[in-house]
Design a protein around this motif. Structure first.
Motif, PDB file in Angstrom:
ATOM      1  N   ALA A  17       0.827  -1.198   0.000  1.00 44.03           N
ATOM      2  CA  ALA A  17       0.000   0.000   0.000  1.00 44.03           C
ATOM      3  C   ALA A  17       0.874   1.266   0.000  1.00 44.03           C
ATOM      4  O   ALA A  17       0.646   2.219  -0.759  1.00 44.03           O
ATOM      5  N   LEU A  18       1.862   1.246   0.893  1.00 41.60           N
ATOM      6  CA  LEU A  18       2.732   2.424   0.970  1.00 41.60           C
ATOM      7  C   LEU A  18       3.507   2.618  -0.335  1.00 41.60           C
ATOM      8  O   LEU A  18       3.675   3.745  -0.832  1.00 41.60           O
ATOM      9  N   ALA A  19       3.963   1.481  -0.861  1.00 41.61           N
ATOM     10  CA  ALA A  19       4.718   1.575  -2.106  1.00 41.61           C
ATOM     11  C   ALA A  19       3.835   2.091  -3.236  1.00 41.61           C
ATOM     12  O   ALA A  19       4.264   2.924  -4.069  1.00 41.61           O
ATOM     13  N   TYR A  20       2.620   1.621  -3.264  1.00 38.26           N
ATOM     14  CA  TYR A  20       1.695   2.053  -4.324  1.00 38.26           C
ATOM     15  C   TYR A  20       1.424   3.548  -4.247  1.00 38.26           C
ATOM     16  O   TYR A  20       1.424   4.255  -5.261  1.00 38.26           O
ATOM     17  N   MET A  55       4.926   9.365  -7.867  1.00 41.91           N
ATOM     18  CA  MET A  55       6.198   9.429  -8.592  1.00 41.91           C
ATOM     19  C   MET A  55       7.397   9.519  -7.650  1.00 41.91           C
ATOM     20  O   MET A  55       8.446  10.056  -7.993  1.00 41.91           O
ATOM     21  N   ASP A  56       7.194   8.993  -6.406  1.00 36.64           N
ATOM     22  CA  ASP A  56       8.349   8.873  -5.532  1.00 36.64           C
ATOM     23  C   ASP A  56       9.169   7.683  -5.979  1.00 36.64           C
ATOM     24  O   ASP A  56       8.668   6.779  -6.652  1.00 36.64           O
ATOM     25  N   CYS A  57      10.398   7.721  -5.567  1.00 41.39           N
ATOM     26  CA  CYS A  57      11.272   6.592  -5.885  1.00 41.39           C
ATOM     27  C   CYS A  57      11.197   5.606  -4.727  1.00 41.39           C
ATOM     28  O   CYS A  57      11.640   5.910  -3.622  1.00 41.39           O
ATOM     29  N   VAL A  58      10.577   4.515  -5.016  1.00 39.25           N
ATOM     30  CA  VAL A  58      10.285   3.560  -3.945  1.00 39.25           C
ATOM     31  C   VAL A  58      11.266   2.394  -4.029  1.00 39.25           C
ATOM     32  O   VAL A  58      11.482   1.828  -5.107  1.00 39.25           O
ATOM     33  N   TRP A  70      14.635  -1.974  -6.219  1.00 41.93           N
ATOM     34  CA  TRP A  70      15.152  -0.616  -6.131  1.00 41.93           C
ATOM     35  C   TRP A  70      14.496   0.253  -7.187  1.00 41.93           C
ATOM     36  O   TRP A  70      14.241  -0.180  -8.292  1.00 41.93           O
ATOM     37  N   GLY A  71      14.225   1.457  -6.799  1.00 45.63           N
ATOM     38  CA  GLY A  71      13.830   2.484  -7.764  1.00 45.63           C
ATOM     39  C   GLY A  71      12.520   2.241  -8.482  1.00 45.63           C
ATOM     40  O   GLY A  71      12.414   2.479  -9.689  1.00 45.63           O
ATOM     41  N   LEU A  72      11.503   1.852  -7.799  1.00 46.12           N
ATOM     42  CA  LEU A  72      10.184   1.694  -8.400  1.00 46.12           C
ATOM     43  C   LEU A  72       9.564   3.077  -8.520  1.00 46.12           C
ATOM     44  O   LEU A  72       9.526   3.852  -7.548  1.00 46.12           O
ATOM     45  N   LYS A  73       9.057   3.373  -9.669  1.00 44.77           N
ATOM     46  CA  LYS A  73       8.437   4.685  -9.894  1.00 44.77           C
ATOM     47  C   LYS A  73       7.233   4.512 -10.786  1.00 44.77           C
ATOM     48  O   LYS A  73       7.300   3.771 -11.768  1.00 44.77           O
ATOM     49  N   GLY A  74       6.213   5.241 -10.493  1.00 47.98           N
ATOM     50  CA  GLY A  74       5.025   5.215 -11.308  1.00 47.98           C
ATOM     51  C   GLY A  74       4.226   3.926 -11.149  1.00 47.98           C
ATOM     52  O   GLY A  74       4.727   2.873 -10.742  1.00 47.98           O
ATOM     53  N   ARG A  75       2.911   4.081 -11.423  1.00 49.23           N
ATOM     54  CA  ARG A  75       2.028   2.948 -11.215  1.00 49.23           C
ATOM     55  C   ARG A  75       2.244   1.830 -12.227  1.00 49.23           C
ATOM     56  O   ARG A  75       1.721   0.747 -12.103  1.00 49.23           O
ATOM     57  N   GLY A  76       3.012   2.136 -13.206  1.00 48.22           N
ATOM     58  CA  GLY A  76       3.262   1.136 -14.224  1.00 48.22           C
ATOM     59  C   GLY A  76       4.031  -0.070 -13.691  1.00 48.22           C
ATOM     60  O   GLY A  76       3.973  -1.152 -14.281  1.00 48.22           O
ATOM     61  N   GLN A  77       4.683   0.092 -12.573  1.00 50.82           N
ATOM     62  CA  GLN A  77       5.466  -1.018 -12.047  1.00 50.82           C
ATOM     63  C   GLN A  77       4.796  -1.717 -10.856  1.00 50.82           C
ATOM     64  O   GLN A  77       5.431  -2.490 -10.145  1.00 50.82           O
TER      65      GLN A  77
END
Lengths: 301, 620
Positions: free
Chosen positions: A117-120, A126-129, A144-151
């Protein structure tokens, strides 16, 4: 804890889960839209104008970032998002040791849901999760470095396949984490903090790079009030050590006191070290917990 | 402690599987915990209690073993004895006297006593021994000291009520005798307590106690019933003594029957505790069996009927030997006045004539010698010697003469002196006797003048003056002295048996007899006869349990007698006194009883305790 042999229920990130995350995301945007954005602007310098994504306008957004061209074509307000502006790093340090694979409601599953949830929410903004599981050390296959809902589905797939293992060594894991990144950001630690060497050194490591640390203390009700009686052989699920103990009502009462002291010890440590703290009881639905976290605001320090 | 079923002790082997199960039970269940250190810190806090915890777990095992032991012991029927857990000897005396036949509510006292005795037998400890004896006027040991309840029960089955009196002192003396060498002994006397002096006999006797039986009852009893010839009246005097022993007045008819035929019926009323003496004067020349009965339905029927023997009038053949028959007229007049006792074949002869008589004519019940002795005294019969020379064999001698004898004393209680007053009676000149082996009946200031002798089989009376001299024949004393002499002779001569015997006593003749002897008696089943064996001139008959008339025929001559209770102690059915000593009841023998129920309850209690301690996990 009362049913240690019970297999960890399979975690599904289906449509229902996604719907809950979207709701949380909308609420999060309402909460943080103004202050959060301003804070970020003030914190970060040399903001880039590189376009990254659009998102729907919500009341309170800065009109300066409205894409008027798109409004002219669609007659609907969208905000333009820029990569350089979303230079926030949200790191989720997820305890995936064997002690998390316990509880009436599996603590690891619960932590995975909260982390998702937090990551989403972070990815939506557009935070770097970074999602980094750890046990006796930081696992190598962290995201590392998940960004945008596309991932987001990559995230879900990763979480669904995550298996508990090893014992907890929070200090070593945190030390490895700060050795791998030099960017300051928000670090959320999801753990039960059952570390034989103590949880304090590990959390202290996170303060050195001046991370904003937020502690989610995952607790199951059977840990607070175990449902066991009689002459038992208690086996440590991480270390494999055991001890024969006659569990009585008196001993249980003392255990509850001791557990309460342990939880309060974690909380007081966090307060003393300017860390956010939240006791995450598995009995509380994960979305309620996330909402609570967002409303308290400490998560974005 | 003793065990009734020791074979069950083998079940103690179940302790092994119990221990095995205990060991299996303490193998601990594995429970995974996320952070054992937290628990360990608590265990360290409670380390001081660990020894106590181990002890409590051990206690759980011990409790289970104790439960098993209690259950096995309970199945073994354990019993504790009183005192210092040693065997006890109990003498159980059963009162089988006549009063135990009395009817109480629900049966006789004897039935109630047997019921109580059975309970006492059942209460007996397994190591105890009991002796059972039936006590009346004699003691019958029904079972010697034994631990066998079966034998004791059989002994009780053999006990029967009797018609006898109770001799409690004799029974207790026996009980004391058989228990004196036994350190732990008790004497239990089951009795209605009133008769036989039970209470007084028990008083001060350590270890002996009365177990009372019976309830208050109404009873009227015959205490005495007899018939006597009254020569003065020429009739039979029948005497009866009755007493009401109850608490209420009783009205009833008193019936007197002779040989089964009712002679008189007299209504009676007796107040509580009143004793009544009834006398009937009846001419019964033929004699017979008298029966006195009370038409009354009281608690004890045994003393409502009594029997007595009325003896027939006996005619005595008298031979008067005198030197001068002309002087014998006073004797003839006297004999005429005694016609009811003098045989008409009596003779008056001179010594010479007497010598010529054949033996049959010489045979006389009484031979009176007036002044002279015949050449040869008869071999049998009794003698009246009136101023004769002393015959050989008479233990007396003449020591002098007294011309005017004055009497200073005489034996007023002797039958020969009945109705006679010698104080102012002028006597003719008399000789003075010196009596060596007889009774001095009349004594003058100079010495005895009339004496009586018992010569073994015959009797003799010596009168040391001439009864026909002077005016003595005109005195009333003349015929009275003759009549009394005849009465004294006959009073014992034909009395072979006592008039009355107690039930159960042995009947034997009062003097040696010869010839065939048979006994005839009556039971509810009818008349019975039995030939009796003679031993040294005596017979013994002991089948006298039943009150009633008994007839013994000796050498063709009948000798009737009777058996009667006549015991005020047995007839008195007053309520038994409250227990004089501590009469044991069932509750008093609690420790003597099997206490398997106590053990079973203990096992149940321990099981509950073990459950609470272990299964409820109260132990720490």
């Amino acid at each position: 804890m009362a049913a240690p042999a019970r297999a960890r229920p399979e975690l599904e990130f289906g449509a229902e889960f996604l719907r809950k995350l979207e709701v949380l995301n909308v609420i999060a945007r309402k909460i943080f839209a103004g202050a959060l954005r301003a804070d970020r602007q003030s914190v970060r310098k040399g903001v880039s104008a590189e376009f990254a994504d659009h998102r729907s306008y919500v009341p309170g957004d800065d009109f300066r970032h409205v894409d008027w061209h798109l409004f002219g074509r669609l007659e609907e307000l969208f905000l333009k998002l820029y990569k350089e502006e979303e230079n926030l790093h949200l790191t989720l340090l997820l305890d995936s040791s064997l002690s998390m694979d316990q509880g009436a409601r599996n603590k690891l599953n619960y932590a995975l849901q909260v982390a998702a949830a937090l990551a989403y929410i972070g990815m939506s903004n557009m935070d770097c999760v970074h999602l980094l599981p750890f046990d006796r050390r930081l696992r190598d296959n962290g995201l590392w470095g998940l960004k945008g809902r596309g991932q987001v589905f990559r995230l879900f797939d990763y979480l669904a396949r995550l298996e508990p293992a090893q014992h907890t060594d929070l200090a070593r894991s945190c030390r490895e984490f700060i050795g791998k990144t030099r960017q300051r950001g928000i670090v959320v630690v999801l753990s039960d903090f059952y570390d034989l060497d103590g949880f304090q050194p590990g959390l202290r490591y996170l303060k050195f790079p001046r991370h904003s640390v937020y502690v989610l203390h995952v607790v199951d009700e059977l840990e607070e009030r175990p449902d066991i009686r009689g002459d038992l052989r208690l086996v440590d699920c991480e270390a494999g050590t055991h001890r024969e103990i006659n569990v009585t009502e008196g001993l249980l009462a003392r255990y509850e006191d001791a557990f309460g002291r342990l939880a309060r010890g974690v909380e007081s440590f966090c307060v003393r070290n300017e860390m956010g703290y939240c006791l995450a009881r598995t009995a509380v639905p994960f979305d309620e917990l996330v909402l609570k976290i967002l409303r308290r605001g400490g998560l974005v320090g | 402690m003793s065990l009734g079923a020791p074979a069950f002790l083998w079940l103690l082997a179940l302790a092994l599987p119990v221990i095995a199960l205990y060991l299996l039970k303490v193998r601990r269940r594995r429970v995974a915990v996320p952070y054992l250190r937290l628990w360990e810190s608590l265990v360290q806090e409670t380390r001081a209690h660990s020894l106590f915890q181990r002890f409590k777990r051990l206690l759980s095992l011990l409790l289970q073993l104790v439960i098993l032991a209690a259950l096995v012991l309970a199945m073994g029927k354990p019993a504790l004895e009183l005192g210092a857990l040693k065997e006890e000897h109990v003498v159980l005396l059963l009162d089988t006297s006549a009063s135990m036949r009395a009817r109480d509510a629900g049966g006789t006292r004897f039935d109630a006593m047997l019921e109580r005795a059975r309970a006492l037998v059942e209460d007996l400890g397994h190591e105890d021994q009991m002796l059972v004896a039936a006590a009346s006027d004699r003691l019958d040991v029904l079972a010697p000291f034994t631990r066998s309840r079966l034998r004791l029960r059989q002994a009780l089955e053999r006990a029967r009520p009797t018609n006898r009196s109770l001799d409690a002192a004799r029974a207790l003396a026996f009980a004391r005798e058989v228990t004196q060498d036994r350190p732990s002994a008790r004497i239990l006397f089951l009795s209605d307590g009133a008769a036989g002096g039970v209470e007084s006999a028990l008083r001060g006797l350590e270890g002996a106690s009365l177990v009372p039986v019976g309830a208050p009852a109404e009873n009227v009893g015959i205490l005495r019933f007899s018939a006597r010839k009254n020569s003065a009246l020429g009739a039979d005097s029948i005497l009866a003594v009755l007493k009401n022993f109850g608490a209420e007045a009783q009205e009833f008819d008193l019936e007197l029957a002779l040989n089964g035929a009712t002679q008189k019926v007299a209504p009676q009323r007796l107040a509580p505790g009143e004793e009544s003496v009834q006398r009937f004067d009846m001419a019964l020349p033929e004699g017979g069996t008298l029966r006195l009965s009370l038409a009354l339905d009281d608690a004890l029927a045994l003393d409502n009927t009594a029997f007595a023997i009325a003896r027939p009038d006996a005619l005595r053949r008298i031979v008067l030997v005198t030197a001068d028959p002309a002087q014998a007229q006073p004797f003839q007049l006297a004999f005429e006045s005694m016609a009811e006792v003098v045989d008409p074949s009596s003779l008056l002869v001179t010594p010479e004539q007497y010598a010529g008589l054949d033996d049959e004519l010489k045979r006389a019940d009484v031979t009176i010698c007036h002044g002279v002795l015949p050449p040869e005294l008869p071999a049998g019969g009794n003698l009246v010697l009136l101023n004769t020379p002393l015959p050989a064999g008479l233990p007396a001698r003449i020591v002098g003469e007294e011309p005017n004898p004055e009497i200073w004393d005489w034996d007023r209680g002797h039958l020969l002196n009945r109705y006679l007053n010698y104080r102012d009676l002028p006597l003719p000149p008399a000789r003075i006797l010196e009596v060596a082996g007889g009774e001095k009946l009349v004594e003058s200031y100079s010495g005895p003048v009339i004496a009586a002798f018992d010569l073994g089989g015959r009797r003799a009376v010596y009168v040391a003056f001439d009864m026909t001299d002077r005016l003595f024949p005109f005195r009333l004393a003349f015929p009275l002295l003759l009549r009394n002499a005849v009465a004294w002779f006959e009073s014992e001569a034909d009395q072979l048996l006592e008039d009355c015997y107690r039930p159960g006593s042995v009947i034997r003749p009062l003097r040696p007899v010869s010839g065939p002897v048979s006994a005839t008696w009556f039971t509810p089943e009818g008349q019975h006869s039995e030939t009796l064996e003679l031993r040294d001139g005596a017979f013994y008959f002991d089948r006298t349990e039943l009150p009633g008339p008994y007839l013994f025929t000796v050498a063709g001559r009948d000798h009737p007698t009777s058996v009667n209770l006549f015991d005020a102690g047995e007839s008195d059915l007053a309520p038994p006194a409250a227990t004089a000593a501590a009469a044991p009841g069932r509750g008093a023998h609690l420790l003597n009883r099997e206490f398997w129920t106590v053990l079973a309850a203990l096992a149940l209690g321990l099981w509950a305790l073990e459950w609470a301690l272990y299964h409820r996990r109260i132990t720490e």
